[in-house]
Write a protein that holds these residues in place. Structure first.
Motif, PDB file in Angstrom:
ATOM      1  N   GLU A   1       0.818  -1.213   0.000  1.00 31.23           N
ATOM      2  CA  GLU A   1       0.000   0.000   0.000  1.00 31.23           C
ATOM      3  C   GLU A   1       0.852   1.264   0.000  1.00 31.23           C
ATOM      4  OE1 GLU A   1      -2.338  -0.503   3.465  1.00 31.23           O
ATOM      5  OE2 GLU A   1      -3.711  -1.967   2.569  1.00 31.23           O
ATOM      6  N   VAL A   2       2.086   1.160  -0.474  1.00 31.32           N
ATOM      7  CA  VAL A   2       3.015   2.283  -0.435  1.00 31.32           C
ATOM      8  C   VAL A   2       2.525   3.458  -1.273  1.00 31.32           C
ATOM      9  CG1 VAL A   2       4.375   1.365  -2.365  1.00 31.32           C
ATOM     10  CG2 VAL A   2       5.454   2.895  -0.714  1.00 31.32           C
ATOM     11  N   GLU A   3       1.731   3.201  -2.312  1.00 29.92           N
ATOM     12  CA  GLU A   3       1.263   4.294  -3.166  1.00 29.92           C
ATOM     13  C   GLU A   3       0.307   5.222  -2.427  1.00 29.92           C
ATOM     14  OE1 GLU A   3       0.607   2.925  -7.510  1.00 29.92           O
ATOM     15  OE2 GLU A   3       0.093   1.192  -6.281  1.00 29.92           O
ATOM     16  N   ASP A   4      -0.384   4.719  -1.418  1.00 30.26           N
ATOM     17  CA  ASP A   4      -1.414   5.512  -0.739  1.00 30.26           C
ATOM     18  C   ASP A   4      -0.922   6.157   0.547  1.00 30.26           C
ATOM     19  OD1 ASP A   4      -3.154   4.591  -2.727  1.00 30.26           O
ATOM     20  OD2 ASP A   4      -3.644   2.792  -1.565  1.00 30.26           O
ATOM     21  N   VAL A   5       0.379   6.114   0.808  1.00 28.73           N
ATOM     22  CA  VAL A   5       0.926   6.635   2.068  1.00 28.73           C
ATOM     23  C   VAL A   5       1.211   8.127   1.923  1.00 28.73           C
ATOM     24  CG1 VAL A   5       2.826   6.473   3.703  1.00 28.73           C
ATOM     25  CG2 VAL A   5       1.892   4.403   2.679  1.00 28.73           C
ATOM     26  N   SER A   6       0.702   8.921   2.856  1.00 31.04           N
ATOM     27  CA  SER A   6       0.966  10.362   2.849  1.00 31.04           C
ATOM     28  C   SER A   6       2.307  10.667   3.511  1.00 31.04           C
ATOM     29  CB  SER A   6      -0.154  11.096   3.588  1.00 31.04           C
ATOM     30  OG  SER A   6      -0.178  10.708   4.961  1.00 31.04           O
ATOM     31  N   TYR A   7       2.718  11.925   3.387  1.00 31.47           N
ATOM     32  CA  TYR A   7       4.000  12.323   3.991  1.00 31.47           C
ATOM     33  C   TYR A   7       3.946  12.207   5.513  1.00 31.47           C
ATOM     34  CZ  TYR A   7       7.762  15.338   5.622  1.00 31.47           C
ATOM     35  OH  TYR A   7       8.853  15.836   6.276  1.00 31.47           O
ATOM     36  N   GLU A   8       2.820  12.623   6.101  1.00 31.88           N
ATOM     37  CA  GLU A   8       2.698  12.531   7.568  1.00 31.88           C
ATOM     38  C   GLU A   8       2.741  11.080   8.030  1.00 31.88           C
ATOM     39  OE1 GLU A   8       0.781  14.281   5.582  1.00 31.88           O
ATOM     40  OE2 GLU A   8       1.445  16.312   6.120  1.00 31.88           O
ATOM     41  N   LYS A   9       2.082  10.198   7.287  1.00 34.38           N
ATOM     42  CA  LYS A   9       2.112   8.788   7.666  1.00 34.38           C
ATOM     43  C   LYS A   9       3.509   8.204   7.483  1.00 34.38           C
ATOM     44  CE  LYS A   9      -0.266   4.374   7.002  1.00 34.38           C
ATOM     45  NZ  LYS A   9      -1.341   3.649   6.284  1.00 34.38           N
ATOM     46  N   SER A  10       4.223   8.639   6.454  1.00 33.10           N
ATOM     47  CA  SER A  10       5.603   8.168   6.259  1.00 33.10           C
ATOM     48  C   SER A  10       6.475   8.545   7.445  1.00 33.10           C
ATOM     49  CB  SER A  10       6.184   8.748   4.966  1.00 33.10           C
ATOM     50  OG  SER A  10       5.499   8.274   3.832  1.00 33.10           O
ATOM     51  N   GLN A  11       6.317   9.771   7.917  1.00 32.59           N
ATOM     52  CA  GLN A  11       7.086  10.204   9.087  1.00 32.59           C
ATOM     53  C   GLN A  11       6.727   9.364  10.314  1.00 32.59           C
ATOM     54  OE1 GLN A  11       9.557  12.033   9.232  1.00 32.59           O
ATOM     55  NE2 GLN A  11       9.529  13.644   7.708  1.00 32.59           N
ATOM     56  N   ARG A  12       5.433   9.069  10.476  1.00 35.65           N
ATOM     57  CA  ARG A  12       5.009   8.263  11.627  1.00 35.65           C
ATOM     58  C   ARG A  12       5.555   6.838  11.527  1.00 35.65           C
ATOM     59  NH1 ARG A  12       0.161   9.081  11.027  1.00 35.65           N
ATOM     60  NH2 ARG A  12      -0.635   7.102  10.214  1.00 35.65           N
ATOM     61  N   LEU A  13       5.548   6.277  10.331  1.00 33.97           N
ATOM     62  CA  LEU A  13       6.085   4.930  10.144  1.00 33.97           C
ATOM     63  C   LEU A  13       7.583   4.890  10.438  1.00 33.97           C
ATOM     64  CD1 LEU A  13       4.229   3.874   6.862  1.00 33.97           C
ATOM     65  CD2 LEU A  13       3.800   3.034   9.169  1.00 33.97           C
ATOM     66  N   LEU A  14       8.306   5.912  10.012  1.00 28.18           N
ATOM     67  CA  LEU A  14       9.742   5.965  10.291  1.00 28.18           C
ATOM     68  C   LEU A  14      10.002   6.096  11.789  1.00 28.18           C
ATOM     69  CD1 LEU A  14      11.111   8.207   7.385  1.00 28.18           C
ATOM     70  CD2 LEU A  14      11.707   5.824   7.843  1.00 28.18           C
ATOM     71  N   GLN A  15       9.187   6.893  12.472  1.00 32.23           N
ATOM     72  CA  GLN A  15       9.352   7.028  13.923  1.00 32.23           C
ATOM     73  C   GLN A  15       9.068   5.704  14.630  1.00 32.23           C
ATOM     74  OE1 GLN A  15       6.754  10.247  15.001  1.00 32.23           O
ATOM     75  NE2 GLN A  15       7.975  11.795  13.945  1.00 32.23           N
ATOM     76  N   GLU A  16       8.068   4.958  14.145  1.00 30.15           N
ATOM     77  CA  GLU A  16       7.792   3.652  14.725  1.00 30.15           C
ATOM     78  C   GLU A  16       8.971   2.696  14.505  1.00 30.15           C
ATOM     79  OE1 GLU A  16       2.902   3.547  14.136  1.00 30.15           O
ATOM     80  OE2 GLU A  16       4.224   2.322  12.887  1.00 30.15           O
ATOM     81  N   THR A  17       9.514   2.702  13.305  1.00 31.58           N
ATOM     82  CA  THR A  17      10.661   1.834  13.025  1.00 31.58           C
ATOM     83  C   THR A  17      11.855   2.213  13.888  1.00 31.58           C
ATOM     84  OG1 THR A  17       9.883   1.636  10.739  1.00 31.58           O
ATOM     85  CG2 THR A  17      12.135   0.930  11.204  1.00 31.58           C
ATOM     86  N   GLU A  18      12.092   3.501  14.045  1.00 34.35           N
ATOM     87  CA  GLU A  18      13.208   3.959  14.884  1.00 34.35           C
ATOM     88  C   GLU A  18      13.020   3.514  16.330  1.00 34.35           C
ATOM     89  OE1 GLU A  18      15.515   8.156  15.925  1.00 34.35           O
ATOM     90  OE2 GLU A  18      13.390   8.139  15.409  1.00 34.35           O
ATOM     91  N   ALA A  19      11.780   3.623  16.827  1.00 33.34           N
ATOM     92  CA  ALA A  19      11.502   3.182  18.203  1.00 33.34           C
ATOM     93  C   ALA A  19      11.702   1.677  18.343  1.00 33.34           C
ATOM     94  CB  ALA A  19      10.074   3.567  18.588  1.00 33.34           C
ATOM     95  N   ALA A  20      11.281   0.911  17.326  1.00 35.98           N
ATOM     96  CA  ALA A  20      11.466  -0.543  17.381  1.00 35.98           C
ATOM     97  C   ALA A  20      12.942  -0.908  17.321  1.00 35.98           C
ATOM     98  CB  ALA A  20      10.710  -1.205  16.232  1.00 35.98           C
ATOM     99  N   VAL A  21      13.722  -0.170  16.546  1.00 34.61           N
ATOM    100  CA  VAL A  21      15.173  -0.408  16.503  1.00 34.61           C
ATOM    101  C   VAL A  21      15.781  -0.163  17.876  1.00 34.61           C
ATOM    102  CG1 VAL A  21      17.349   0.487  15.574  1.00 34.61           C
ATOM    103  CG2 VAL A  21      15.436   0.055  14.034  1.00 34.61           C
ATOM    104  N   TRP A  22      15.339   0.891  18.546  1.00 36.80           N
ATOM    105  CA  TRP A  22      15.853   1.180  19.895  1.00 36.80           C
ATOM    106  C   TRP A  22      15.453   0.067  20.862  1.00 36.80           C
ATOM    107  CZ3 TRP A  22      14.183   1.941  24.850  1.00 36.80           C
ATOM    108  CH2 TRP A  22      15.075   2.567  25.717  1.00 36.80           C
ATOM    109  N   LEU A  23      14.225  -0.411  20.755  1.00 36.36           N
ATOM    110  CA  LEU A  23      13.788  -1.490  21.635  1.00 36.36           C
ATOM    111  C   LEU A  23      14.567  -2.773  21.374  1.00 36.36           C
ATOM    112  CD1 LEU A  23       9.896  -1.222  21.904  1.00 36.36           C
ATOM    113  CD2 LEU A  23      11.568  -1.033  23.740  1.00 36.36           C
ATOM    114  N   LEU A  24      14.850  -3.069  20.121  1.00 35.55           N
ATOM    115  CA  LEU A  24      15.626  -4.268  19.798  1.00 35.55           C
ATOM    116  C   LEU A  24      17.042  -4.172  20.361  1.00 35.55           C
ATOM    117  CD1 LEU A  24      14.488  -4.903  16.124  1.00 35.55           C
ATOM    118  CD2 LEU A  24      14.021  -6.354  18.091  1.00 35.55           C
TER     119      LEU A  24
END
Length: 793
Positions: free
Chosen positions: A82-105
């Protein structure tokens, strides 16, 4: 010896199924299937077709493989597609989630392992309970495992947050729901008290325990009876073994002779033998079936009561399952980013104001240092970028080769330990060849590419030989843009700056349409036309071999017009590869264009897969032909036909390449010297700080020593003055006593000595006062001396 087997039987009365017939499709059918596939591909939208050309589906599969649960893998693939339907704000939120998960790992890695959860069984349990059915034992165990895992995850996340005070705000969006979830410990205990880990129901009621004991007793009596019948048989060769048919104990006999016991023939066959249920076992089998039915009913009653308890917590269990799948999905992105050493991208949204580009950049996850000059305004900056699929394939091949080496070494050790005969030379040679393959793979790593596109550049034209890496470079940029948009790290060195694109359009490879009778050139034009119609000023366009497949002059003219159209309003960034030399000249008439070429090693006649920026590619065909041994007259004739202008252009490009290489070498040398100077400067500052600290420490030490000596001096002076004062007082008292004695003697003797005594007493008082004044003066002089020392220091 009594043997027991459970056999599934086929009735001899039923017809034998016919063997499967394998049909080969006719060529006409294959042709129609291919045409249908081509038609389906041609019906895709330009953006969807671009995802297929970029092999985005393989990247989705690779990322999803890091999820721990089946539902997590499906959810990850669905989200990535569903990458075509992702907005800029959602992209930023997804990156923040990934960064938080990297920190948790990094800080609570074991807590983020979802592989122990059976989400399929949990979902089945939810459907059963919500539909009014009774839950199964394994489903109940899966539900308890989910609740225990969530509780353990809460504990580990809270413990990880205590390690870093600033982590709470970083982890809020990712872990807020799971931390707020309420875990019903009483329900977990009920499940554990009722169901074993293997899903079997425990003896939780007297009735169930009694029925199970009855089943065990009947089974024991049946086996004893079967063993007795088999031992007492006259023809042992005709008896085979005890079997279970539909839950009833029977004896399978083989041979032509009849059995020595009465029984019911359940089935017969030449291969399977005769299945006979002894008459003596019929009643026991009936009782056993009844007891088993009673056990099943009692277990169903226990599970039914447990189902009622789970029904009360069904909403929370369903929410917990959804949140766990979401965390598994985010963790899969983080694990993929870590596994391939990705970098948190600086994703920015392009804004156009008065035809000038401004970058609204977001903060980076880490403070980084790069050897590249990052002060320049870059539209796209990715140093040492890897194509994710090439890197994945290389890593898989390397891991497989290392596993082969480890397995071969373990096999050699095993054979030596157990004293088995081994061909030492042969196994050693095989192991050496495996190690050689590992070392060769470690040397042949994928070549990273540096992407440094200036902010004013809109169209980048990449030229160079075939198999030089032009198409891979296009795909690398396209996949990196999609990865950053969907919340994945970029497989490149730090720092990474990349725009957010609303869509990525690609025209790569030879595309033909069988259904529309289109040639390769027509297929390319149709796709490029669709891309031009849909692309916007926030799009990325990737064109491979633009203008190819037709007359070179017409293809070059068409390619120039297309690129100029994309440069005006067609895209935010366009990357195009070509063999047409005319497209290289666009840079010198339009500031929106930039040239680059893939480097070619003429000595070894192979590409280096590196990109040279700012340099147009030159033709190497004649030089390669000469090095490959083509007759000199043909080579010279080719050069004459090419003309002096082409030779001059190639010579100019060679000079530019040489200057570019010299510049790179000088730049690297300057950067090395800059790093050395920074290191020396840091060392100098450190030494200066140490000197200042030492001087301050020495000053404080001297002041402390002087203060200590001053205290000692004052103490000594006080003691001396006290001693002197006491001595003076004692002397005065002694003299007063002597005076009193003398006075008494004078009164007794009536001698006229009063005047002399009074004079002597007066002198004594004068001496005492003088001595006291001298003591005070001595003490005052000592204080003055100490104060002088202090102020002098």
């Amino acid at each position: 010896m009594l043997r027991l087997s459970i056999t599934g039987l086929t009735s001899p009365l039923l017809p034998t199924p016919a063997p499967a017939v394998r049909l080969r499709p006719r060529p006409l059918i294959r042709l129609r299937l291919s045409a249908l596939a081509a038609g389906a591909a041609s019906s895709l939208s330009p953006s969807a077709r671009s995802l297929r050309l970029l092999e985005w589906g393989k990247v989705c599969e690779a990322v999803a493989s890091f999820a721990g649960t089946a539902h997590g893998r499906d959810a990850t693939k669905k989200q990535l597609w569903e990458v075509e339907d992702v907005s800029y704000e959602k992209s930023q939120r997804l990156l923040q989630e990934t960064e938080a998960a990297v920190w948790l790992l990094d800080n609570a890695g074991g807590a983020m392992d979802f592989s122990g959860l059976d989400t399929v069984a949990i979902e089945s349990a939810i459907h059963c309970v919500s539909g009014g059915a009774v839950i199964k034992g394994l489903e109940a165990v899966a539900v308890a495992s989910l609740m225990l895992f969530a509780e353990s995850l809460q504990v580990n996340i809270k413990a990880a947050m205590k390690l870093d005070e600033g982590s709470r705000s970083r982890l809020t969006t990712l872990t807020e729901t799971i931390l707020d979830a309420a875990i019903n410990r009483s329900l977990v205990k009920s499940i554990q008290d009722i169901v074993d880990d293997d899903g079997s129901v425990k003896d939780t009621s007297p009735e169930l325990r009694r029925h199970r004991e009855r089943v065990q007793l009947l089974e024991s009596r049946l086996y004893q009876l079967m063993d007795k019948l088999m031992r007492s048989a006259d023809n042992e060769a005709s008896l085979s073994e005890v079997c279970i048919v539909n839950g009833r104990c029977c004896i399978r006999t083989t041979g032509d002779k009849s059995s020595t016991f009465d029984g019911l023939l359940l089935s017969s066959g030449s291969d399977a033998g005769n299945m006979i249920e002894p008459i003596a076992a019929v009643l026991l089998n009936d009782e056993l079936q009844e007891s088993r039915a009673l056990v099943a009913k009692a277990e169903l009653d226990v599970l039914s009561k447990l189902t009622d308890k789970i029904l009360l917590e069904l909403d929370s269990i369903q929410s917990l399952l959804q949140e766990t799948i979401r965390l598994d999905k985010v963790t899969a992105r983080a694990k993929y980013s870590i596994a391939y050493d990705g970098t948190f991208p600086d994703l920015y949204l392009p804004n156009f104001e008065n035809e000038t580009v401004t970058s609204a950049t977001s903060g980076s996850a880490k403070e980084t240092f790069s050897t590249h000059p990052t002060k320049k305004a870059w539209k796209l900056y990715m140093p040492n970028a890897y194509h994710p699929l090439l890197l994945q394939k290389y890593q898989e091949n390397l891991d497989s080769a290392k596993r082969d080496v480890a397995s071969a070494a373990a096999e050699i050790r095993r054979r030596r330990i157990y004293g088995q005969d081994i061909a030492e030379d042969q196994l050693a040679s095989v192991l050496d060849s495996m190690k050689l393959r590992v070392s060769q793979l470690e040397k042949d790593q994928p070549v990273p590419v540096d992407f440094m596109i200036a902010e004013e550049t809109t169209v980048l034209v990449i030229t160079g030989p075939n198999t030089g890496g032009k198409t891979i470079s296009l795909k690398t940029v396209g996949l990196a843009s999609l990865m950053a948009k969907i919340g994945l790290y970029i497989l490149a060195s730090e720092p990474v700056k990349i725009p957010w694109f609303n869509a990525v359009y690609a025209d790569i490879g030879d595309e033909q349409s069988l259904t529309q009778s289109l040639s390769t050139f027509s297929g390319h034009l149709k796709q490029i036309g669709a891309i031009r119609a849909e692309s916007t000023s926030e799009s990325l366009v990737l064109l491979d071999e633009v203008g190819a497949g037709t007359n070179p002059l017409e293809g070059a003219a068409l390619g120039m017009s297309l690129l100029e159209s994309f440069a005006e309003v067609g895209s935010f960034l366009t990357l195009a590869t070509t063999h047409h030399g005319e497209l290289k000249t666009l840079k010198y008439s339009n500031n929106s264009f930039e040239n680059a070429c893939v480097e070619f090693d003429e000595e070894n006649l192979k590409p280096t897969f590196k990109i040279l920026w700012g340099i147009p590619g030159r033709s190497n065909a004649i030089n390669i032909a000469e090095r490959l041994g083509l007759p000199s007259d043909i080579v010279e004739s080719s050069r004459r036909l090419l003309g002096t202008a082409g030779a001059e252009i190639n010579a100019l490009i060679m000079d530019m390449e040489r200057f570019k290489q010299d510049y790179q070498q000088d730049l690297q040398k300057a950067q090395h010297l800059l790093m050395q100077s920074k290191e020396l400067h840091n060392n100098l500052e450190l030494a200066q700080r140490k000197i200042l600290d030492h001087t301050s420490a020495q000053r404080k030490r001297k002041a402390r020593v002087i203060s200590e000596y001053a205290v000692m001096a004052r103490s000594i002076i006080r003691k001396k003055f006290q001693q002197f004062q006491e001595s003076a007082i004692a002397e005065r008292v002694k003299e007063e006593k002597a005076a009193d004695n003398a006075k008494s003697e004078r009164v007794k003797d009536h001698m006229p000595t009063s005047t002399a005594a009074m004079g002597k007493a007066h002198n004594t008082d004068t001496n005492l006062a003088t001595a006291a004044d001298d003591g005070k003066g001595y003490m005052g002089n000592s204080f003055v001396f100490v104060l002088v020392l202090t102020f002098t220091f």
